[in-house]
Design a protein around this motif. Structure first.
Motif, short mmCIF file in Angstrom:
data_model
loop_
_atom_site.label_atom_id
_atom_site.label_comp_id
_atom_site.label_asym_id
_atom_site.label_seq_id
_atom_site.Cartn_x
_atom_site.Cartn_y
_atom_site.Cartn_z
N GLN A 1 134.98 -46.04 -58.85
CA GLN A 1 134.84 -46.55 -57.48
C GLN A 1 134.90 -45.43 -56.45
N ASP A 2 135.77 -44.45 -56.67
CA ASP A 2 135.86 -43.35 -55.71
C ASP A 2 134.54 -42.60 -55.63
N THR A 3 133.81 -42.51 -56.77
CA THR A 3 132.50 -41.85 -56.77
C THR A 3 131.51 -42.62 -55.93
N TRP A 4 131.59 -43.95 -55.99
CA TRP A 4 130.68 -44.80 -55.22
C TRP A 4 130.85 -44.52 -53.73
N TYR A 5 132.10 -44.44 -53.27
CA TYR A 5 132.37 -44.15 -51.87
C TYR A 5 131.87 -42.74 -51.50
N ARG A 6 132.20 -41.78 -52.38
CA ARG A 6 131.85 -40.39 -52.09
C ARG A 6 130.34 -40.20 -51.98
N ASN A 7 129.58 -40.90 -52.82
CA ASN A 7 128.13 -40.78 -52.77
C ASN A 7 127.54 -41.29 -51.47
N LEU A 8 128.32 -42.13 -50.76
CA LEU A 8 127.88 -42.63 -49.45
C LEU A 8 128.57 -41.89 -48.30
N GLY A 9 129.34 -40.88 -48.65
CA GLY A 9 130.01 -40.10 -47.62
C GLY A 9 131.23 -40.77 -47.03
N GLU A 10 131.72 -41.82 -47.68
CA GLU A 10 132.86 -42.58 -47.16
C GLU A 10 134.16 -42.21 -47.88
N LYS A 11 135.27 -42.49 -47.21
CA LYS A 11 136.58 -42.31 -47.85
C LYS A 11 136.85 -43.49 -48.78
N GLU A 12 137.56 -43.23 -49.87
CA GLU A 12 137.86 -44.29 -50.83
C GLU A 12 138.65 -45.42 -50.18
N ASN A 13 138.30 -46.64 -50.60
CA ASN A 13 138.96 -47.87 -50.12
C ASN A 13 138.65 -48.21 -48.67
N THR A 14 137.60 -47.61 -48.11
CA THR A 14 137.15 -48.03 -46.78
C THR A 14 136.69 -49.48 -46.87
N PRO A 15 137.14 -50.34 -45.95
CA PRO A 15 136.72 -51.75 -46.00
C PRO A 15 135.21 -51.89 -46.07
N MET A 16 134.75 -52.82 -46.94
CA MET A 16 133.31 -52.99 -47.14
C MET A 16 132.53 -53.28 -45.84
N PRO A 17 133.09 -54.11 -44.93
CA PRO A 17 132.33 -54.35 -43.69
C PRO A 17 132.07 -53.09 -42.88
N GLN A 18 132.84 -52.03 -43.13
CA GLN A 18 132.63 -50.77 -42.43
C GLN A 18 131.63 -49.87 -43.16
N VAL A 19 131.20 -50.34 -44.34
CA VAL A 19 130.24 -49.56 -45.13
C VAL A 19 128.89 -50.26 -45.17
N ILE A 20 128.89 -51.50 -45.74
CA ILE A 20 127.65 -52.26 -45.88
C ILE A 20 127.12 -52.64 -44.50
N GLY A 21 125.87 -52.27 -44.25
CA GLY A 21 125.24 -52.60 -42.97
C GLY A 21 125.57 -51.61 -41.87
N VAL A 22 126.44 -50.62 -42.18
CA VAL A 22 126.80 -49.60 -41.19
C VAL A 22 126.22 -48.24 -41.60
N TYR A 23 126.63 -47.78 -42.78
CA TYR A 23 126.10 -46.54 -43.36
C TYR A 23 126.16 -45.39 -42.35
N SER A 24 127.33 -45.11 -41.84
CA SER A 24 127.50 -44.15 -40.75
C SER A 24 127.21 -42.71 -41.16
N HIS A 25 127.25 -42.44 -42.47
CA HIS A 25 127.02 -41.06 -42.92
C HIS A 25 125.63 -40.84 -43.51
N VAL A 26 124.82 -41.89 -43.47
CA VAL A 26 123.46 -41.80 -44.01
C VAL A 26 122.52 -41.30 -42.92
N HIS A 27 121.55 -40.49 -43.31
CA HIS A 27 120.55 -39.97 -42.37
C HIS A 27 119.95 -41.13 -41.57
#
Length: 341
Positions: A1-27
């Motif tokens: 799971q930590d790899t999944w977060y790292r591949n998206l540039g996120e910290k581990e255990n970041t709440p999903m609503p802050q990742v899905i649909g946000v993608y703040s570290h993606v070009h």
């Protein structure tokens, strides 16, 4: 799971609503595609996505992540939209891909230049050969002494052209094979330049162009290969003569500094278009297809200077002239004393 977060540039255990649909570290460009997909999933218009995206993982440059998403359970009426997302780092793969693309483009460009070179060689070789054969045949006939002198001059000139063509091709072959010879010795630079100046004036047919050698030091010894340095200077001077109709061609060296000596050839010729300056030392490149030559001289010069542990370059202004230069290592004191006493 930590790899999944790292591949998206996120910290581990970041709440999903802050990742899905946000993608703040993606070009930004890739982020827009991912957001559009999420919106389409909510509307029931999309069920899967496979996308390679650029991600900033905190190292100030974008890495590559392959994102693969599939909708497993779609029940918006119950407030359930379940997606399976698998991602993995493909940065090494993309870097290899980019290197292969660059190598392919270089190979394609080299093939194109070689084809142009071979097509041009037929003309370049036949032109002097036709002159040599034609005027040699005329000399066998009864001609005046004045005509004989003129024809012999034409034959001699075309002999030199043909010899230079052959020498360029042979030198390129030796460079490719790594067998071009270098013989080092202490050389008298001023004497070398004086000899080049005399030879250049003898073959200069344009009275509107002055030839001048610049030797700022009374005596200078340099430990290098005189034949190869002369070859580079002659290549520069030959190019200058082709493109200079009036004014001057000046060549020589500057006073050594920082462990190097800088040689130069400056002309008042046509200059080089800005878009062609970057390619001027590439093989088979010719600024003017109507000028005689293989387009190899400058490429050969670059290889020679590199082998002599120096640098090469050009400064040019269209319509005002060019300065071709190269540097060579210089030792004032030591095993190979450089200043004549």
């Amino acid at each position: 799971q930590d790899t999944w977060y790292r591949n998206l540039g996120e910290k581990e255990n970041t709440p999903m609503p802050q990742v899905i649909g946000v993608y703040s570290h993606v070009h930004p460009e890739d982020c827009a595609v991912l957001k559009q997909f999420v919106n389409q999933v909510k509307e029931g218009k999309a069920t899967s996505l496979s996308k390679e995206v650029r991600v900033n993982r905190g190292n100030r440059k974008y890495s590559w992540t392959s994102i693969n998403v599939m909708v497993r359970d779609y029940r918006p009426q119950d407030g359930v939209i379940e997606m399976l997302c698998i991602n993995y780092d493909i940065t090494p793969l993309k870097e290899t891909e980019q290197k292969l693309i660059i190598a392919r483009d270089k190979d394609e460009e080299l093939d194109r230049l070689k084809s142009a070179f071979l097509a041009n060689m037929s003309h370049e070789i036949r032109t002097p050969l036709n002159a040599i054969v034609g005027f040699s045949s005329i000399l066998a006939e009864d001609v005046s002494e004045e005509e004989r002198t003129e024809y012999l001059s034409i034959i001699s000139k075309n002999n030199d052209i043909l010899l230079q063509l052959i020498n360029d091709i042979l030198d390129l072959s030796k460079i490719e094979a790594g067998t071009l010879e270098y013989v080092y010795a202490n050389i008298d630079v001023n004497k070398m330049l004086s000899e080049i100046e005399q030879a250049t004036r003898m073959r200069q047919t344009n009275a509107n162009v002055a030839i001048c050698a610049v030797t700022p030091l009374e005596g200078l010894l340099l430990y290098t290969d005189q034949r190869r340095v002369t070859q580079v200077l002659n290549n520069f001077i030959s190019n200058a003569m082709k493109f200079t109709n009036t004014g001057s061609i000046t060549f020589g060296y500057e006073e050594p500094k920082d462990g190097y000596i800088r040689f130069f050839v400056t002309d008042t010729g046509t200059g080089i278009p800005p878009e062609k300056v970057a390619d001027i030392f590439n093989r088979f490149v010719k600024l003017d297809s109507f000028k005689q030559g293989t387009g190899l001289g400058l490429a050969i010069s670059q290889n020679i200077v590199k082998e002599l542990k120096g640098e090469i370059g050009v400064a040019s202004e269209l319509g005002k002239g060019s300065t071709f230069w190269f540097t060579l290592p210089y030792e004032k004191m030591g095993a190979h004393r450089s200043i004549l006493s």
